[in-house]
Design an enzyme around this catalytic site. Structure first.
Site, PDB file in Angstrom:
ATOM      1  CD  GLU A  65      -2.437  -1.002   3.081  1.00  0.00           C
ATOM      2  OE1 GLU A  65      -3.091  -1.817   3.291  1.00  0.00           O
ATOM      3  OE2 GLU A  65      -1.959   0.078   3.692  1.00  0.00           O
ATOM      4  CB  CYS A  88       1.974   7.508   3.391  1.00  0.00           C
ATOM      5  SG  CYS A  88       2.326   6.334   4.909  1.00  0.00           S
ATOM      6  CB  CYS A 115       4.851  -4.761  10.354  1.00  0.00           C
ATOM      7  SG  CYS A 115       6.069  -3.846  11.493  1.00  0.00           S
ATOM      8  CB  CYS A 125       1.983  -1.572  17.097  1.00  0.00           C
ATOM      9  SG  CYS A 125       3.712  -1.102  17.146  1.00  0.00           S
ATOM     10  CB  CYS A 179      -0.251  -1.349  13.869  1.00  0.00           C
ATOM     11  SG  CYS A 179       0.172  -1.107  12.177  1.00  0.00           S
ATOM     12  CB  SER A 190       7.792   6.831  10.949  1.00  0.00           C
ATOM     13  OG  SER A 190       6.960   6.647  12.272  1.00  0.00           O
ATOM     14  CG  LEU A 203       6.594   7.961  23.199  1.00  0.00           C
ATOM     15  CD1 LEU A 203       8.020   7.210  23.324  1.00  0.00           C
ATOM     16  CD2 LEU A 203       6.815   9.490  23.848  1.00  0.00           C
ATOM     17  CG  HIS A 204       2.033   5.009  19.667  1.00  0.00           C
ATOM     18  ND1 HIS A 204       1.777   6.001  19.016  1.00  0.00           N
ATOM     19  CD2 HIS A 204       2.457   4.077  18.504  1.00  0.00           C
ATOM     20  CE1 HIS A 204       1.775   6.131  17.924  1.00  0.00           C
ATOM     21  NE2 HIS A 204       2.427   4.958  17.675  1.00  0.00           N
ATOM     22  CB  CYS A 253      -0.446   1.677   9.565  1.00  0.00           C
ATOM     23  SG  CYS A 253       1.268   0.912   9.576  1.00  0.00           S
TER      24      CYS A 253
HETATM   25  N1  SAH Z   1       6.859   1.079  11.740  1.00  0.00           N
HETATM   26  C1  SAH Z   1       6.735   2.514  12.062  1.00  0.00           C
HETATM   27  C2  SAH Z   1       6.244   3.218  10.422  1.00  0.00           C
HETATM   28  C3  SAH Z   1       5.042   2.546  10.221  1.00  0.00           C
HETATM   29  S1  SAH Z   1       3.374   3.073  11.228  1.00  0.00           S
HETATM   30  C4  SAH Z   1       6.279   3.143  12.948  1.00  0.00           C
HETATM   31  O1  SAH Z   1       5.924   2.214  13.894  1.00  0.00           O
HETATM   32  O2  SAH Z   1       6.563   4.108  13.279  1.00  0.00           O
HETATM   33  C5  SAH Z   1       2.950   4.656  10.947  1.00  0.00           C
HETATM   34  C6  SAH Z   1       2.477   5.221  12.046  1.00  0.00           C
HETATM   35  O3  SAH Z   1       1.020   4.775  12.390  1.00  0.00           O
HETATM   36  C7  SAH Z   1       3.073   4.914  13.581  1.00  0.00           C
HETATM   37  O4  SAH Z   1       3.037   5.918  14.194  1.00  0.00           O
HETATM   38  C8  SAH Z   1       2.110   3.930  13.923  1.00  0.00           C
HETATM   39  O5  SAH Z   1       1.792   3.606  15.449  1.00  0.00           O
HETATM   40  C9  SAH Z   1       0.698   4.576  13.541  1.00  0.00           C
HETATM   41  N2  SAH Z   1      -0.365   3.546  13.498  1.00  0.00           N
HETATM   42  C10 SAH Z   1      -0.663   2.478  13.143  1.00  0.00           C
HETATM   43  N3  SAH Z   1      -1.806   1.844  13.279  1.00  0.00           N
HETATM   44  C11 SAH Z   1      -2.506   3.033  13.614  1.00  0.00           C
HETATM   45  C12 SAH Z   1      -3.883   3.114  14.117  1.00  0.00           C
HETATM   46  N4  SAH Z   1      -4.798   2.146  14.318  1.00  0.00           N
HETATM   47  N5  SAH Z   1      -4.356   4.332  14.474  1.00  0.00           N
HETATM   48  C13 SAH Z   1      -3.563   5.453  14.621  1.00  0.00           C
HETATM   49  N6  SAH Z   1      -2.237   5.372  14.476  1.00  0.00           N
HETATM   50  C14 SAH Z   1      -1.885   4.129  13.839  1.00  0.00           C
END
Ligand code: SAH
Length: 355
Positions: A102, A115, A122, A126, A129, A201, A225-226, A343
């Site tokens: 994508e 993007c 991956c 997370c 995600c 990122s 960070l989250h 994502c």
């Molecule tokens: N692996 C890298 C880049 C890809 S994810 C990373 O983790 O930074 C890109 C961004 O989208 C990251 O900040 C990720 O945490 C966020 N993301 C993924 N799923 C999401 C969701 N359901 N809601 C909001 N942000 C999300």
């Protein structure tokens, strides 16, 4: 084209080559050096899908090139575009081995952002995600990353000027290819996207942060960070068990000291989990004295994760608390919801609904 022609997995994409490397390849084929400018122009002009489209190249050169490497149609085949009202579009592209990738195009007044994905799937898992839900299939070649930008440019009819590695995958788990792709996109003989307009990122892959600090480039760094504590972060991001929050923040501080560049911290707001006043205070403590900015993103709901985005007022309150502490912060309205553009969601929908 594509899979039928492409039995040799080692076959290279022209989009994986730097200008100098393409020049060397041409010389090795017995061609004049100056041909590189012509071929490069075709590659990055956006008009040519395959070698045969490059009308002013001699026929025999086109044949030689086709024998040696893939053009755009052999690197990333266009499959479909999902369009949203606000102008956000999601491209689904097929790689030579059939894998789907994508790419999201996000136009705004000031920027044309693309993007890009860095991996198929991956490995980091997370909790919120969609990309990580099926694990990682493979790394993308640098050319497969660059080709995503070319497809986005074709879709938009204009050259993008901002690139974020925020599609599928973890760019620092595919560091060499991601960095090579960024350098090729940056080359002003081709796409010419400013280094400060190319953002990696990472979910917190510390060795990648350290390596980038030493590259001497102007590329941007964004850290997902989250959560403001190790305990909370571990609950949603398994990567935190490998590289703890202290180690991550240490690497971030070293990065800003070495590069004198700002880091953007991404913080996804999840109702009842990390959106309270106490979390905002912990976040402020964590970032104290660090050259950074914070992007607050209300969670984009995914089927497999039960969390929700907090109410608007809660998000605003969190933003205000962080800003009052003197931290530069923004609250993002998630774009691309209508096209499952968060994502990994589009690919996930495809591969889970198709037998
Ligand atoms: N692996 C890298 C880049 C890809 S994810 C990373 O983790 O930074 C890109 C961004 O989208 C990251 O900040 C990720 O945490 C966020 N993301 C993924 N799923 C999401 C969701 N359901 N809601 C909001 N942000 C999300």
């Amino acid at each position: 084209m594509g899979s039928a022609m492409r039995n040799d997995a080692k076959r290279i994409s022209a989009y994986s080559l730097s200008y100098e490397e393409l020049e060397e390849s041409l010389v090795r084929m017995g061609r004049e050096k100056w041909r590189v400018a012509q071929v490069w122009q075709w590659l990055y002009g956006g008009k040519a899908d395959g070698w045969d489209d490059m009308a002013n190249l001699p026929k025999d050169l086109r044949v030689d090139l086709a024998d040696a490497m893939d053009a755009l149609d052999g690197t990333a085949r266009y499959v479909e575009t999902a369009q949203e009202g606000g102008g956000t579009a999601k491209l689904l592209l097929q790689m030579h081995d059939g894998e789907l990738v994508e790419t999201v195009v996000i136009p705004s007044r000031a920027r044309r952002t693309v993007c890009v994905s860095s991996q198929v799937g991956c490995a980091f898992g997370c909790a919120f995600c969609a990309s990580g839900m099926g694990g990682v299939k493979r790394d993308l070649e640098s050319g497969e990353i660059v080709a995503q930008v070319m497809r986005a440019m074709q879709a938009e009819g204009a050259r993008p000027n901002n690139i974020v590695f925020m599609g599928m995958g973890e760019p620092f788990a595919n560091y060499d290819n991601a960095l090579r792709a960024a350098r090729i996109m940056n080359d002003n003989r081709g796409l010419g996207i400013g280094a400060r307009r190319i953002t990696f990122s990472t979910c917190g892959v510390v060795p990648g942060i350290k390596r980038l600090a030493g590259e001497g480039t102007q590329f941007e760094l964004s850290v997902s960070l989250h959560a403001p504590s190790q305990e909370l972060r571990e609950k949603i991001m398994p990567v935190a068990r490998r590289w703890g929050l202290d180690e991550l923040m240490g690497a971030c501080r070293a990065y800003t000291a070495e590069t004198n560049r700002i880091i953007t911290f991404e913080y996804t707001l999840i109702e009842g989990f990390n959106d309270g006043a106490e979390h905002a205070r912990m976040l402020i403590g964590l970032l104290k004295g660090l050259k950074c900015r914070v992007n607050l993103i209300p969670l984009n709901p995914v089927e497999e994760f039960e969390g929700k985005a907090p109410a608007e007022a809660v998000c605003e309150e969190f933003l205000k608390t962080v800003e009052r502490a003197g931290i530069n912060a923004t609250l993002r309205r998630s774009k691309g919801r209508g096209v499952d553009a968060s994502c990994g969601q589009l690919r996930r929908r495809r591969i889970t609904r198709q037998p």
